[in-house]
Design an enzyme around this catalytic site. Structure first.
Site, PDB file in Angstrom:
ATOM      1  N   ASP A 211       0.867  -1.170   0.000  1.00  0.00           N
ATOM      2  CA  ASP A 211       0.000   0.000   0.000  1.00  0.00           C
ATOM      3  C   ASP A 211       0.911   1.230   0.000  1.00  0.00           C
ATOM      4  O   ASP A 211       1.481   1.592   1.032  1.00  0.00           O
ATOM      5  CB  ASP A 211      -0.893  -0.058   1.251  1.00  0.00           C
ATOM      6  N   LYS A 237      -3.071  12.130  -2.914  1.00  0.00           N
ATOM      7  CA  LYS A 237      -1.928  12.319  -1.997  1.00  0.00           C
ATOM      8  C   LYS A 237      -0.657  12.618  -2.787  1.00  0.00           C
ATOM      9  O   LYS A 237       0.372  12.951  -2.231  1.00  0.00           O
ATOM     10  CB  LYS A 237      -1.741  11.079  -1.129  1.00  0.00           C
TER      11      LYS A 237
END
Ligand code: PLP
Length: 418
Positions: A211, A237
């Site tokens: 991840d 992000k």
């Protein structure tokens, strides 16, 4: 369209003033003060190149993709697929068909849980995660546990927030079928030893999902060198738009995995008796995607690469070191986790003050930090706190932001008479 509006500009080193000028929102004053944005781990701000790219799609070449034979649709499709190539290069995936566009990391992990999990996991099979995962890398496996009777194993971290690699190793067993871990832990900033983890998995033929939600904005990623089987991240992000992200999967896995959602674009032919699925990656992209978002994600990739990971990493490493040093001078401040290798994030507490009160007082100084469990409640449990204050850093942060945070925390101490 001229997504070329987002074309890379070559900059030696990291020119903070120029970077900040690229992010229109940073010029905004909040409560009459300079905005100090220290919540990029939750979602990063967007450079003008990304904002322009998204706007330009709608203004100059918007149409649905993969469907029209007319010029506009072909242009939109070309830009959409060009973004896939940009993400492929970003991750150094072998082939474009190994990049699946999704809503974000959450959707990517759910996709793997629902397709890989359904196809290859049987009752009693084990998925190994760590104690510092985001809920997005916990709950999908629990759902599969409830559905299929798989077993979820959790590797512990030590008091610093570093993975206990011996314990991790000892949790790998003959029934371990998947290892799914954060590259960087979102609540603590721990950089997990993913090379060692993949090494352990390779010896035993176990696939690995990484991840990368808190990694890809801070360091270059090479999925071939990492030799992971899946890598996921969210565009928002990485200075890109929200509602778009990517799943990298080795073609050999994606080929074998059944599709997840059914609908348009993921099919080759449909009759009421039988459907033939499309080839990779479209087999996993059912329905109209976030067209402009994907193209703007490509612009975000261009942007980050134009600044350069060397410049980003050296700037942020120096800044984090400065932040830890300056914050250490505040009495009654406690770091939650002091990982050996830290990236992007500092979690802290002030004795006797609730994190939400800290964040509220900091907000009056135009300082944005996150207070809460950061979608990582098991991490909070591990450290015996209900919540932390998390300051997280992006390429546009500087020493002045750290100084503002320190001054803000001293104000909190004054208010609470500490
Ligand atoms: N994984 C990690 C490590 C994260 O930090 C986040 C978001 O904070 C996620 C997964 C979920 O990302 P998203 O909400 O963009 O799907």
């Amino acid at each position: 369209m001229t997504v070329s509006a987002a074309a890379p500009r070559v900059r030696p080193g990291l020119d903070l003033a120029a970077i900040r000028a690229d992010f229109p929102i940073l010029a905004r004053r909040v409560h009459g003060k300079r905005l100090v944005f220290l919540d990029s781990a939750a979602s990063a701000q967007k450079p003008r190149a990304v904002i322009d790219a998204e706007r330009e799609v709608y203004e100059t070449e918007y149409a649905n993709v993969h469907r029209g034979v007319y010029w506009l649709s072909e242009r939109a499709t070309a830009s959409y697929e060009a973004a896939r190539e940009k993400v492929r290069r970003l991750l150094n995936a072998r082939e474009g068909r190994e990049i699946v566009f999704v809503r974000g990391a959450t959707e990517a992990i759910n996709l793997v849980a629902q397709t890989f999990g359904r196809a290859f996991l049987a009752p009693g099979d084990e998925v190994l995660i760590t104690e510092v995962e985001h809920h997005a890398n916990i709950v999908p496996w629990q759902m599969l546990r409830d559905e299929k009777g798989i077993v979820l194993k959790v590797a512990p971290v030590d008091d610093e927030g570093d993975l206990d690699l011996d314990a991790f190793r000892s949790l790998i067993g003959p029934r371990t079928r998947l290892i799914s871990v954060a590259h960087v832990a979102n609540a603590l900033g721990t950089v997990l030893p993913v090379e060692a983890i993949v090494g352990l998995a390779r010896e035993r033929g176990i696939p690995v999902l990484l991840d990368g939600c808190q990694a890809v904005q801070h360091q270059p990623i090479d999925v071939q060198a990492l030799d992971c089987d899946f890598y996921v991240f969210s565009g928002h992000k990485l200075y890109g738009p929200s509602g778009v992200g990517a799943l990298y999967g080795k073609a050999e896995w994606l080929e074998k995995m059944p599709p997840w959602q059914g609908g348009g674009d993921m099919i080759r032919s449909v009759t009421f008796d039988k459907t033939e699925y499309n080839e990779l990656p479209w087999k996993f992209e059912a329905g109209t995607p976030n067209i402009a978002g994907v193209i703007a994600l490509g612009a975000a990739v261009d942007y980050v690469q134009s600044v350069g990971y060397d410049a980003i990493a050296s700037h942020e490493t120096e800044l984090l070191g400065y932040a830890v040093r300056e914050l250490s001078k505040i009495n009654s401040l406690r770091f939650i986790g002091r990982p050996r290798r830290r990236s992007g994030v500092i979690s802290l507490a002030l004795e006797g003050v609730h994190p939400h009160d800290i964040a509220t007082i900091l907000d009056r100084e135009a300082i944005c930090v996150r207070a809460g469990h950061h979608c990582a409640q098991p991490t909070m449990t591990r450290f015996g706190v209900p919540a932390t204050v998390r300051a997280s850093f992006g390429l546009y942060n500087g020493h002045d932001d750290v100084d503002a945070l320190v001054a803000g925390l001293r104000k909190v101490q004054e208010v609470f008479g500490l």
